[in-house]
Design an enzyme around this catalytic site. Structure first.
Site, mmCIF file in Angstrom:
data_model
loop_
_atom_site.group_PDB
_atom_site.id
_atom_site.type_symbol
_atom_site.label_atom_id
_atom_site.label_comp_id
_atom_site.label_asym_id
_atom_site.label_seq_id
_atom_site.Cartn_x
_atom_site.Cartn_y
_atom_site.Cartn_z
ATOM 1 N N ASP A 1 0.862 -1.168 0.000
ATOM 2 C CA ASP A 1 0.000 0.000 0.000
ATOM 3 C C ASP A 1 0.911 1.234 0.000
ATOM 4 O OD1 ASP A 1 -1.539 2.236 0.864
ATOM 5 O OD2 ASP A 1 -2.995 0.909 1.792
ATOM 6 N N GLY A 2 0.821 2.041 -1.042
ATOM 7 C CA GLY A 2 1.703 3.194 -1.163
ATOM 8 C C GLY A 2 1.573 4.180 -0.024
ATOM 9 N N ASP B 1 0.147 8.067 -8.932
ATOM 10 C CA ASP B 1 -0.844 7.838 -9.984
ATOM 11 C C ASP B 1 -1.750 6.715 -9.520
ATOM 12 O OD1 ASP B 1 -2.233 7.941 -12.351
ATOM 13 O OD2 ASP B 1 -0.747 6.809 -13.493
#
Length: 266
Positions: A129-130, A147
């Protein structure tokens, strides 16, 4: 969210993780595209020129090069079809680039069909999970490219005050956060207000040439380069190096942001 198209050829790839959108590939001529659960194109690659940035929003996001043309470390949140990874590998070969992607099917498809760079010391793909991953950094990454779209909209976790604060904390002194948003999203202005608060107003917008995408850039510290004349000269220099329309980027920056006759106001 970079436009919609229906192509004559489409390969369906089943996902194995609950709640993540289905990954599809389409091809039209020499352009291969990735979709997440809809006809909306999330990422595209020119099979004959993989490093080329096909979609206009990806080109706009590279506008950060006007201020940071030699980053040492780049974090990408959202791999998609690997457009940024291929461009960075080609044009910024000395940069360490880490792409963080939550959907394992996207990673598998990108590796199999989108000619990702070889993973090693300079490039790595991490399944995570960014929004959580960026918390690991403290003033140690120069550029954060975000993005993050699912099959319907911008991922909410990548637009929170906490996420923006984490990104600011992760950036080096001259670092930048660059995120792709859909200008028609009814939440857009609330996203922008949060980002402005986190980065103390040091935020600019660069519209993509088509489809309503917006590359929104936030600066850790006030940039030195704000003069229109110097930005134009810089753009002319960079066009030869990177093959992108930096002169057009400067023109659109002037249209979209607060400015005086002489400079961009950040």
């Amino acid at each position: 969210m970079a436009g919609k198209a229906v192509h004559p050829f489409r390969r369906r790839v089943r996902h194995s993780v609950d709640l993540l959108p289905e990954v599809e590939i389409s091809e039209s001529g020499n352009i291969r595209s990735l979709h997440l659960g809809s006809a909306t194109i999330q990422s595209s690659m020119d099979i004959d020129d993989p490093a080329d940035l096909v979609l206009t929003y990806t080109r706009a996001m590279m506008g950060f090069l006007l201020w940071q043309d030699d980053p040492r470390h780049i974090v990408q949140i959202g791999l998609g079809g690997g457009s940024f990874s291929r461009f960075i590998d080609e044009y910024l070969p000395d940069a360490i680039s880490v792409a963080v992607e939550i959907n394992p099917q996207v990673i598998s498809v990108a590796r199999a069909f989108f000619q990702l760079p070889e993973e090693g010391d300079f490039f790595e793909v991490i399944e995570a999970d960014g929004a959580d991953y960026i918390k690991m950094f403290r003033e140690s990454t120069d550029i954060i490219l975000v993005d993050g779209f699912d099959d319907q909209q911008i991922v909410q976790a990548l637009t929170t005050e906490e996420f923006f604060e984490d990104c600011k904390r992760a950036l080096t002194a001259n670092g930048m956060l660059v995120t792709n948003w859909w200008s028609g999203d009814k939440r857009y202005h609330s996203f922008l207000e949060r980002l402005l608060a986190a980065f103390e107003g040091r935020v600019i917008e660069l519209p993509a040439a088509t489809h309503g995408n917006m590359a929104v850039m936030a600066f850790k510290d006030t940039p030195n380069l704000t003069s229109w004349d110097k930005l134009a000269a810089r753009a002319d220099e960079l066009e030869g190096r990177f093959g992108l329309e930096f002169g057009e980027f400067v023109r659109r920056l002037k249209e979209a942001n607060l400015h005086s006759n002489n400079r961009l106001l950040i």
